[in-house]
Write an enzyme that holds these catalytic residues in place. Structure first.
Site, PDB file in Angstrom:
ATOM      1  N   GLU A 146      14.648  13.148   1.372  1.00 47.94           N
ATOM      2  CA  GLU A 146      14.063  13.391   2.689  1.00 47.94           C
ATOM      3  C   GLU A 146      12.916  14.382   2.579  1.00 47.94           C
ATOM      4  O   GLU A 146      13.135  15.571   2.335  1.00 47.94           O
ATOM      5  CB  GLU A 146      15.122  13.953   3.652  1.00 47.94           C
ATOM      6  N   GLU A 152       9.527  23.782   5.445  1.00 44.97           N
ATOM      7  CA  GLU A 152      10.915  23.602   5.005  1.00 44.97           C
ATOM      8  C   GLU A 152      11.056  23.198   3.535  1.00 44.97           C
ATOM      9  O   GLU A 152      12.163  23.172   3.009  1.00 44.97           O
ATOM     10  CB  GLU A 152      11.632  22.598   5.926  1.00 44.97           C
ATOM     11  N   ASP A 179      11.963  10.823   8.146  1.00 43.33           N
ATOM     12  CA  ASP A 179      12.451  11.480   9.366  1.00 43.33           C
ATOM     13  C   ASP A 179      11.266  11.617  10.319  1.00 43.33           C
ATOM     14  O   ASP A 179      10.244  12.222   9.976  1.00 43.33           O
ATOM     15  CB  ASP A 179      13.023  12.850   8.979  1.00 43.33           C
ATOM     16  N   HIS A 207      15.866   8.991   9.637  1.00 40.64           N
ATOM     17  CA  HIS A 207      16.336   9.940  10.646  1.00 40.64           C
ATOM     18  C   HIS A 207      15.475   9.802  11.883  1.00 40.64           C
ATOM     19  O   HIS A 207      14.245   9.841  11.797  1.00 40.64           O
ATOM     20  CB  HIS A 207      16.193  11.380  10.153  1.00 40.64           C
ATOM     21  N   ARG A 213      13.211  18.216  18.348  1.00 39.49           N
ATOM     22  CA  ARG A 213      14.582  18.008  17.848  1.00 39.49           C
ATOM     23  C   ARG A 213      15.599  17.840  18.971  1.00 39.49           C
ATOM     24  O   ARG A 213      16.805  17.943  18.749  1.00 39.49           O
ATOM     25  CB  ARG A 213      15.022  19.123  16.894  1.00 39.49           C
ATOM     26  N   GLU A 242      19.420  12.334  14.737  1.00 37.85           N
ATOM     27  CA  GLU A 242      19.590  13.730  14.351  1.00 37.85           C
ATOM     28  C   GLU A 242      19.002  14.618  15.449  1.00 37.85           C
ATOM     29  O   GLU A 242      17.853  14.438  15.842  1.00 37.85           O
ATOM     30  CB  GLU A 242      18.859  13.966  13.033  1.00 37.85           C
TER      31      GLU A 242
HETATM   32 MN    MN Z   1      16.232  14.894   9.022  1.00 39.45          MN
END
Ligand code: MN
Length: 284
Positions: A146, A152, A179, A207, A213, A242
């Protein structure tokens, strides 16, 4: 296609009571699969989890992000060894719960780096994923990498980088994990990367995450572009919803992901709404 949901929509830890609640809620909301948060895989009650999955007819995958002490893109052999041990534990968890995929940020730490990855660090990461993939192949498990936004990880931030990494590793069961939350930050398009990964035969995990989010459809992601490409790619794998809120807190993971705001409180409503959202976009 299998529709999954990340366990942290339901619970922040995996106590027996929470495991029961998360797996039962996944089934009640109409999902096929739960993605287990294997952040501390050695601390997981595998037998109970396998039993609950069978009881509710739910499939499983597992994901994690490594930390600074287990960073396989480090130059420090001891840190890399600790990372490999954690990944082996996570793979055992997938295998022993009858899971199909091990995914997430398993090629570096999930953290904000203050410098680029080094050549030696990248080679350590390649070698780790190659060895993990060979072990996973024996149990018919797919390893899905991912890529994440620049805050990140410093190893994989785009689909193109992920495909290049997979090429270097050279294993048939290593796939790209896309994602939408991260794509929205780093990619120039929400459709082209999907088609590129599929054309390379390496689109292996998805994702679905909104730009903030929270609940899908309430942010700024260009969903028609993404789902249009996913449908036309012929992708037939796992699509996991997610979403994170300060309503459900994991002791370390929530802080790593910078989950500071309460974006929802009713996770049942969120989960059923997200499933309807994904299905209707793929139909359209
Ligand atoms: Mn993810």
């Amino acid at each position: 296609m299998k529709f999954g949901i990340h366990s942290m929509v339901w619970v922040g830890d995996w106590s027996p009571e929470h495991a029961r609640h998360a797996i039962a809620s996944t089934a009640e909301a109409g999902y096929d699969l739960i993605e287990l948060a294997a952040i501390d895989p050695a601390d997981f009650d595998v037998d109970l989890t396998a039993k609950l999955l069978a009881e509710h007819g739910i499939a499983a995958t597992a994901s994690l992000g490594l930390d600074a002490a287990t960073d396989v893109s480090s130059e420090d052999p001891e840190v890399v060894a600790a990372g490999r041990a954690r990944l082996r534990d996570a793979l055992a968890l997938v295998r022993d719960t009858g899971g199909t995929h091990l995914c997430g940020v398993i090629y570096s730490a999930l953290r904000k780096y203050d410098r680029p990855v080094t050549e030696r660090g990248l080679a350590n990461s390649h070698e780790t994923i190659a060895a993990l993939a060979d072990e996973a192949a024996a149990s018919d498990i797919t390893i899905a990498l991912e890529f994440c936004n620049r805050y990140e990880t410093n190893v994989l931030n785009t689909t193109a980088q992920t495909l290049e990494f997979i090429e270097a590793v050279g294993r048939p069961n290593v796939m790209a994990h896309l994602d939408t939350y991260h794509m929205n930050i780093e990619e120039v398009s929400m459709s082209e990367p999907v088609l590129a990964a599929a054309a390379a035969g390496r689109l292996g995990y998805v994702h679905i995450g909104e730009s903030h989010r929270g609940a899908p459809g309430t942010g700024s992601i260009l969903w028609d572009d993404f789902f249009g490409a996913l449908a036309s790619s012929g992708y037939d794998g796992v699509v996991t919803f997610e979403s994170f809120s300060s309503a459900v807190v994991h002791p370390s993971f929530s802080n790593t992901l910078a989950i500071w705001r309460n974006l929802w409180t009713d996770n049942r409503k969120l989960a059923t709404g997200a499933l309807t959202f994904m299905r209707s976009h793929l139909r359209g």
